[in-house]
Scaffold this motif. Sequence first.
Motif, mmCIF file in Angstrom:
data_model
loop_
_atom_site.group_PDB
_atom_site.id
_atom_site.type_symbol
_atom_site.label_atom_id
_atom_site.label_comp_id
_atom_site.label_asym_id
_atom_site.label_seq_id
_atom_site.Cartn_x
_atom_site.Cartn_y
_atom_site.Cartn_z
ATOM 1 N N UNK B 255 -4.540 7.161 3.064
ATOM 2 C CA UNK B 255 -5.822 6.944 2.409
ATOM 3 C C UNK B 255 -6.214 5.482 2.604
ATOM 4 N N UNK B 256 -7.390 5.268 3.128
ATOM 5 C CA UNK B 256 -7.784 3.897 3.418
ATOM 6 C C UNK B 256 -8.431 3.259 2.197
ATOM 7 N N UNK B 257 -8.089 2.002 1.992
ATOM 8 C CA UNK B 257 -8.692 1.263 0.890
ATOM 9 C C UNK B 257 -9.867 0.437 1.386
ATOM 10 N N UNK B 258 -10.124 -0.670 0.698
ATOM 11 C CA UNK B 258 -11.231 -1.552 1.088
ATOM 12 C C UNK B 258 -10.867 -2.323 2.344
ATOM 13 N N UNK B 280 -8.585 -2.251 7.185
ATOM 14 C CA UNK B 280 -8.620 -1.805 5.790
ATOM 15 C C UNK B 280 -7.210 -1.768 5.234
ATOM 16 N N UNK B 281 -7.130 -1.781 3.943
ATOM 17 C CA UNK B 281 -5.826 -1.560 3.303
ATOM 18 C C UNK B 281 -5.354 -0.154 3.655
ATOM 19 N N UNK B 282 -4.078 -0.060 3.991
ATOM 20 C CA UNK B 282 -3.545 1.262 4.317
ATOM 21 C C UNK B 282 -3.709 1.630 5.775
ATOM 22 N N UNK B 445 1.938 0.383 5.658
ATOM 23 C CA UNK B 445 0.519 0.698 5.555
ATOM 24 C C UNK B 445 0.298 1.699 4.418
ATOM 25 N N UNK B 446 1.200 2.684 4.323
ATOM 26 C CA UNK B 446 1.061 3.685 3.272
ATOM 27 C C UNK B 446 1.090 3.044 1.888
ATOM 28 N N UNK B 447 1.843 1.933 1.785
ATOM 29 C CA UNK B 447 1.917 1.247 0.499
ATOM 30 C C UNK B 447 0.703 0.372 0.230
#
Lengths: 333, 503
Positions: B255-258, B280-282, B445-447
């Motif tokens: 799941x991608x963050x900001x 992006x985050x993730x 990345x998952x974290x």
Amino acid sequence: METGKYSKYLKSGAIWGFIVLELIFFTIAGEFLSLSDKAFMDADNMLLLFKQSAPIGIIAMGMTIIMVNGNIDLSVGAIYAICAIVLLDSMTWPMFATLGDGVIPVAWALALLVGVLLGALNGLIVWKTGVDAFIVTLGSMLGYRGLVFMYNGEQPTSHLNWTLVDFAEAQFLGLHTPTWFLLIATTAIWFLMNRTVHGRNAYAIGNNREAAVNAGIRVGPHIMINFMIIGFLSALSAVVFYSESGSVNPNDGELYELWVITAVVLGGTKLTGGAGSIVGTFGGVLAIQLLRKGLSHIGADTSTVNLVIGLILIAVLFLDRQLNIKGKEELKV
Amino acid sequence: MTDQTPVLRLEGIVKTFPGVRALDGVSLNIMPGEVHALMGENGAGKSTLMKVLGGIYQPDEGQIIVGEAPSVMSSPLDAKAKGIVFIHQELSLADELSVAENIYLGELPRKRFGMVDWDTLYRRTDAILDKLKVGFNAKTIVGDLSIANQQMVEIARALTVEAKAVIFDEPTASLTDAEKVVLFEVISDLQAQGVGIVYISHRMEEIFKITDRISVLRDGSYRSTVNTADTNEESITQLMIGRSLDLSRNESHHELGDVALEVRGLSCGNLYTDVSFEVRRGEVLGFYGLVGAGRTEIAETLFGLRDPSAGTVLLDGVETTINSPADAISKGISLVPEDRKGQGLVLGMNCRDNMTLPQVDDLTAGPFVAEGSEVAIFDQYRDKLDIRTPGWKQIVGNLSGGNQQKIVIGKWLSMHPSVLIVDEPTRGIDVGSKAEIHNLIRDLAAQGYAVIVISSEMPEVLHVSDRIVAMYSGKVMRTFTSEEVTEESLIQAISGLSSDKAA
């Protein structure tokens, strides 16, 4: 590229500008501060300056080629002292007693030979072991100095040969004998570095050692030859100086390596090798001697002289670093 | 061409370095008057092979035959004397010396007493430079020339001797189009004189324009030689990458963050220009390109080691400037550098001290280092990253490459970054540990970390990235998602082929 050219001129001209500045400063300051009523730029004073530059200056020529080659030699002061002892002592050896004044060239040749051999030993170790020249010559500086003390303990070694003294104090075309030797050494090394294959290869090795190796230049022999040259010049410096003074203390020549390196660096030779010029070194030698002479002319003592030269050296290296930063995109370290 | 004797033959060349079989029985024939391309991925052994040929390395097995005679190339000068001239990829010039001295480095013409014969030197050099139509003369100092002109100096070296074979290693890497034309003229001149040319390049369009035959190396072994006229870009690409490699792509997405980091129009002199991307985050963003494409330089800029000449960097949507590594760390950017042993670790120090190096200033108890909290940090990341070491006292230099890399990653994770840049994460690491590092990168990345991976290995980039940025000589050619990327399109993008041609 414009700024590059500008900084190049600035660098090669800087030492001469500095010398002019010194002359102006000491002439003016001398008017007010000097105890003697002689002007600083007096002809005799200047001739003396050249003569006094000779011992450091002759060695500095050898140091330039060593440093351009990417090495350094800290043992020059010790070699200088050993060769001085060989020169003075050999003249008293019984086996030469029948030669009369004919002993002079023999003693000279012996001293020069010893210098070349000690230099060759340094070069051979650097070449064959691959140990950094700084460490090798740090060791030989201590070792050679040890030999000096082993020879005569704390006692000075003395022998005055008046024929030799007359020769050393002679003036030819107005210049003293040591000045002539300085000029000859300067010309010879200039010629070696700018006109011979050996000299150009020395630049190439110091500038980009890998490229030199890839081009098939044999790095080791060149390094060894350069150490022999500086050994020879250290011996020549001793021969010129002690022909006149006739007495050598076991401490003589200490810190010469540092004075010599200072002169070479002031003259624009890079510590990392590959760039530098004999003319620049000549300027560096004169600048230091002028500073020593000038400061004592206006009444400063030795410790002040050392302090000032130290500060100037750091300022010069800082300036050099600033001029060498090529652009903003360079990696910051 | 069949009845001619090859000017140069290589037979069964084997060269091993500790732990690596860099060349495994490579054979090659170079005919007089042909341009023979040598192709392969980064690390396929092209440069090693050419260094063997140029006398820089000695082969462990095999033979080099020049004309009819089996030869031993004992040194570069020896190789040159036998008519094998090597034009290096990395500039091998002394920049304080003149052009003439560089061209004739190692063999300056002499007069009596070892004096340099300057007249002959300058005359010969100017004759060569005339042929190359360059805008400088024999007395120019090499350091004053542009990189492209320095490359021309390097090329001029090929013309100093009666060459039998000339090896060009990526000669056009820094040349402009006009200079390339001159280079190709030089090559066809040499060809007309019956000189055999070995031409190493990644650039397909050049290869197809000027070469007669193409040989492909992969993983240190010889694959095939084909006539250029009978082949095309796709089949060469296939030969180069092979089928044996695990080219499975990353298919899971987190799941991608900001957007954590955004770069707009970033440039740094002529190292790279107008680079824009976002992470992006993730997400794992891969940077793929040839050595020298400017990837590492971008990472160094983001970590505050270089000053950009243009462009903006936005962290969490806020425009920032990064002045130094300390600044970058405090703003949440960490860099796992390319050279693990040289830049990432203090090899002689133990695991714990290496891991807490960036924050040891803050871990104090009174005037002393708080060893307890150091050990606690080490234990935490040892467990988290599964670092296999007998204990924190172990000297880092004694660990395996994979575990060393985990120490470096742990070091930066302990600084709680939001953006983690990993440059060549698995260089010099064995296959098993590679997979582990790859999984670790995916986990990070998952974290919720934003991860940038720079790599020269295609399987790696394909394996870990959600999106891939393809770079070619300082420019972003194309950004792929892991769904749309293919090996062929990626290779073509990093070789400078336009994207419409690739499609």
